[in-house]
Design a protein around this motif. Structure first.
Motif, mmCIF file in Angstrom:
data_model
loop_
_atom_site.group_PDB
_atom_site.id
_atom_site.type_symbol
_atom_site.label_atom_id
_atom_site.label_comp_id
_atom_site.label_asym_id
_atom_site.label_seq_id
_atom_site.Cartn_x
_atom_site.Cartn_y
_atom_site.Cartn_z
ATOM 1 N N VAL A 272 0.848 -1.194 0.000
ATOM 2 C CA VAL A 272 0.000 0.000 0.000
ATOM 3 C C VAL A 272 0.884 1.244 0.000
ATOM 4 C CG1 VAL A 272 -1.947 -1.114 1.117
ATOM 5 C CG2 VAL A 272 -0.167 -0.091 2.519
ATOM 6 N N VAL A 273 0.362 2.306 -0.583
ATOM 7 C CA VAL A 273 1.124 3.546 -0.722
ATOM 8 C C VAL A 273 0.465 4.668 0.052
ATOM 9 C CG1 VAL A 273 2.076 2.912 -2.964
ATOM 10 C CG2 VAL A 273 -0.126 4.105 -2.853
ATOM 11 N N GLU A 274 1.263 5.638 0.438
ATOM 12 C CA GLU A 274 0.798 6.868 1.090
ATOM 13 C C GLU A 274 -0.073 6.578 2.313
ATOM 14 O OE1 GLU A 274 -1.129 9.159 -1.898
ATOM 15 O OE2 GLU A 274 0.722 9.611 -2.972
ATOM 16 N N ASN A 275 0.374 5.626 3.141
ATOM 17 C CA ASN A 275 -0.304 5.282 4.400
ATOM 18 C C ASN A 275 -1.731 4.783 4.202
ATOM 19 O OD1 ASN A 275 1.958 6.107 5.997
ATOM 20 N ND2 ASN A 275 1.300 8.246 5.756
ATOM 21 N N GLU A 276 -2.025 4.279 3.024
ATOM 22 C CA GLU A 276 -3.346 3.718 2.760
ATOM 23 C C GLU A 276 -3.525 2.428 3.569
ATOM 24 O OE1 GLU A 276 -6.014 2.219 -1.092
ATOM 25 O OE2 GLU A 276 -3.881 2.696 -1.285
ATOM 26 N N LYS A 277 -4.730 2.189 4.054
ATOM 27 C CA LYS A 277 -5.026 0.994 4.825
ATOM 28 C C LYS A 277 -5.299 -0.176 3.883
ATOM 29 C CE LYS A 277 -8.123 -0.845 8.383
ATOM 30 N NZ LYS A 277 -9.303 -0.560 9.245
ATOM 31 N N ALA A 278 -4.723 -1.324 4.190
ATOM 32 C CA ALA A 278 -4.927 -2.511 3.356
ATOM 33 C C ALA A 278 -6.381 -2.950 3.406
ATOM 34 C CB ALA A 278 -4.022 -3.640 3.830
ATOM 35 N N LEU A 279 -6.931 -3.302 2.244
ATOM 36 C CA LEU A 279 -8.310 -3.787 2.192
ATOM 37 C C LEU A 279 -8.454 -5.119 2.925
ATOM 38 C CD1 LEU A 279 -9.167 -3.004 -1.547
ATOM 39 C CD2 LEU A 279 -9.919 -1.739 0.478
ATOM 40 N N ASN A 280 -7.403 -5.927 2.886
ATOM 41 C CA ASN A 280 -7.392 -7.212 3.573
ATOM 42 C C ASN A 280 -5.990 -7.395 4.157
ATOM 43 O OD1 ASN A 280 -6.991 -10.127 4.015
ATOM 44 N ND2 ASN A 280 -8.996 -10.356 3.053
ATOM 45 N N THR A 281 -5.875 -7.323 5.478
ATOM 46 C CA THR A 281 -4.556 -7.380 6.103
ATOM 47 C C THR A 281 -3.883 -8.737 5.915
ATOM 48 O OG1 THR A 281 -5.633 -7.957 8.208
ATOM 49 C CG2 THR A 281 -5.090 -5.630 7.830
ATOM 50 N N THR A 282 -4.688 -9.803 5.846
ATOM 51 C CA THR A 282 -4.107 -11.133 5.641
ATOM 52 C C THR A 282 -3.455 -11.226 4.271
ATOM 53 O OG1 THR A 282 -5.746 -12.170 7.094
ATOM 54 C CG2 THR A 282 -4.590 -13.610 5.545
ATOM 55 N N VAL A 283 -4.151 -10.743 3.252
ATOM 56 C CA VAL A 283 -3.598 -10.752 1.897
ATOM 57 C C VAL A 283 -2.343 -9.874 1.836
ATOM 58 C CG1 VAL A 283 -4.019 -10.086 -0.505
ATOM 59 C CG2 VAL A 283 -5.805 -11.253 0.796
ATOM 60 N N ALA A 284 -2.414 -8.695 2.462
ATOM 61 C CA ALA A 284 -1.265 -7.784 2.458
ATOM 62 C C ALA A 284 -0.058 -8.417 3.146
ATOM 63 C CB ALA A 284 -1.639 -6.469 3.130
ATOM 64 N N ASN A 285 -0.293 -9.110 4.257
ATOM 65 C CA ASN A 285 0.811 -9.764 4.971
ATOM 66 C C ASN A 285 1.370 -10.935 4.166
ATOM 67 O OD1 ASN A 285 0.641 -8.024 7.170
ATOM 68 N ND2 ASN A 285 -0.790 -9.338 8.279
ATOM 69 N N ASP A 286 0.491 -11.690 3.515
ATOM 70 C CA ASP A 286 0.954 -12.802 2.682
ATOM 71 C C ASP A 286 1.856 -12.297 1.562
ATOM 72 O OD1 ASP A 286 -0.438 -14.588 4.209
ATOM 73 O OD2 ASP A 286 -2.108 -14.829 2.810
ATOM 74 N N PHE A 287 1.443 -11.209 0.917
ATOM 75 C CA PHE A 287 2.255 -10.641 -0.155
ATOM 76 C C PHE A 287 3.576 -10.119 0.383
ATOM 77 C CE2 PHE A 287 3.666 -6.822 -2.405
ATOM 78 C CZ PHE A 287 3.975 -7.383 -3.635
ATOM 79 N N SER A 288 3.548 -9.483 1.554
ATOM 80 C CA SER A 288 4.774 -8.965 2.147
ATOM 81 C C SER A 288 5.758 -10.098 2.445
ATOM 82 C CB SER A 288 4.441 -8.205 3.441
ATOM 83 O OG SER A 288 5.608 -7.713 4.058
ATOM 84 N N ASN A 289 5.249 -11.212 2.965
ATOM 85 C CA ASN A 289 6.111 -12.361 3.244
ATOM 86 C C ASN A 289 6.705 -12.941 1.960
ATOM 87 O OD1 ASN A 289 5.623 -12.219 6.008
ATOM 88 N ND2 ASN A 289 3.854 -13.587 5.891
#
Length: 384
Positions: A272-289
């Motif tokens: 996510v950019v510019e401090n935007e909140k992730a629509l789905n934190t699980t998906v965001a964390n999976d992608f980050s990993n």
């Protein structure tokens, strides 16, 4: 299957279809895997039942002259992701009305370039067909009467009729402006006006009624040809993803519209950019990993980004781009296998995922998994 899918990927990466055509009907096909040809027609064939066959006439694929047209009085069409996501999204909506086993897809042949340009423009004494509001009086018309409609897309769905094809259904997407960009004077500064969803809904529904009435009068369209109209909210010109559909309706006969249905779609870029909140934190964390894993193993990566698509809050697709500095073929092959194994381990299960590995010299490899499948398939592009 893997060879067919890889061939389809390479074809999609290389070929861009453009041109024009007129409405005409020809013969239907019977072989869904390789297409069927007669003296008048040929179909493209499909690799699976989730895809439509395309229509080829006189040795040419039938393209739409109106595809990709945008209003030219401002910068509405500068986000290239919009038309791509609009096209794929409209096909998905159409599949709930027109089965891939019964219908063949032909790019829009009814709405000509000139007609599309008139419809997309403002209504005026010289252009009564304009779907966007007239300027009216006053210098503030850009903010009080913005241009709601930026682009439109037509898809025709053909069915067998003896030894020929006939028009079995029409789908229309109306690309609406959430952000309307305008200039107060030629070559001057660009300003923008935000248009809320209720306003877009009201304007889009009024336009849909007019479009259906106009289509009914066109040659080849019968009184009972189903017409699907879907409203699409364009992403702003700087977005790294395309827009989303938010409402649709079907006209089964005449000019009468059925009940409008709300469509709940969202797109987001990861990370996510510019401090935007992730629509789905699980998906965001999976992608980050996933991205951390491949970046740590191959530190020469230039960056990893993803475009995610959600329907009713559920992830339905993820397109990942990996920018590399690799040049050796062995290095690319090893990296591609590592990406596939990391994707299997870290990325969300069940949804469709496509991973493009590229450098400044072009696309090097492709990793993908279809919706509902467990394993990924890979393809590394050779230098010969």
């Amino acid at each position: 299957m893997k060879k067919l899918l890889a061939a389809g990927v390479m074809l999609a990466l290389v070929v861009t279809l453009a041109g024009c055509g007129k409405l005409s009907f020809s013969s239907d096909a019977t072989d869904s895997s390789s297409g069927t040809a007669t003296s008048k027609y040929q179909t493209t064939g499909t690799v699976d039942s989730s895809m439509y066959q395309g229509v080829i006439k006189n040795g040419r694929y039938q393209t739409s002259s109106a595809r990709g047209l945008t209003i030219t009085t401002n910068t509405q069409g500068s986000n290239t992701y919009n038309i791509k996501s609009m096209e794929s999204g409209l096909k998905s909506i159409s599949m709930t009305h027109f089965s891939t086993s019964k219908y063949d897809l032909e790019e829009g042949q009814l709405i000509s370039t000139a007609t599309a340009e008139n419809w997309l423009a403002r209504q005026s004494s010289s252009n009564p067909d304009g779907l966007n509001p007239a300027k009216g009086s006053g210098a503030d018309y850009q903010t009080k009467r913005p241009e709601y409609l930026a682009t439109l897309l037509e898809q025709d769905y053909m069915v067998a009729n003896g030894n020929s094809l006939k028009l079995g259904g029409i789908s229309i997407a109306l690309g609406m402006n959430e952000y309307y960009y305008y200039q107060k004077k030629a070559y001057g500064a660009t300003y923008s006006t935000h248009i809320d969803t209720p306003t877009l809904n009201k304007a889009g529904r009024a336009m849909a009624a007019k479009v259906v009435a106009r289509l009914r009068k066109m040659k080849g369209v019968s009184n009972d040809t189903p017409i699907v109209v879907a409203l699409y909210k364009n992403a702003d010109q700087d977005a790294l993803v395309g827009g989303t559909f938010f409402s649709s309706v079907t006209s089964k006969s005449g000019t009468q519209l059925g009940d409008w249905k709300t469509i709940n779609e969202q797109n987001q870029v990861l990370p996510v950019v510019e401090n935007e909140k992730a629509l789905n934190t699980t998906v965001a964390n999976d992608f980050s990993n996933f991205s951390d894993q491949i970046e740590n193993f191959f530190p020469t990566l230039a960056g990893v980004t993803a475009q995610t698509h959600y329907e009713s809050g559920q992830l339905t697709g993820m397109n990942i781009t990996v920018n590399t500095q690799f040049y050796g073929q062995t290095e690319i092959e090893s990296f591609t296998q590592y990406v596939a194994s990391s994707a299997q381990k870290y990325l969300p299960s069940g949804s469709k995922i496509e991973i493009t590995i590229q450098s400044t010299s072009g696309i090097q490899a492709f990793v993908a998994r279809e919706s509902g499948e467990k394993s990924f398939y890979t393809h590394v592009f050779g230098s010969y």
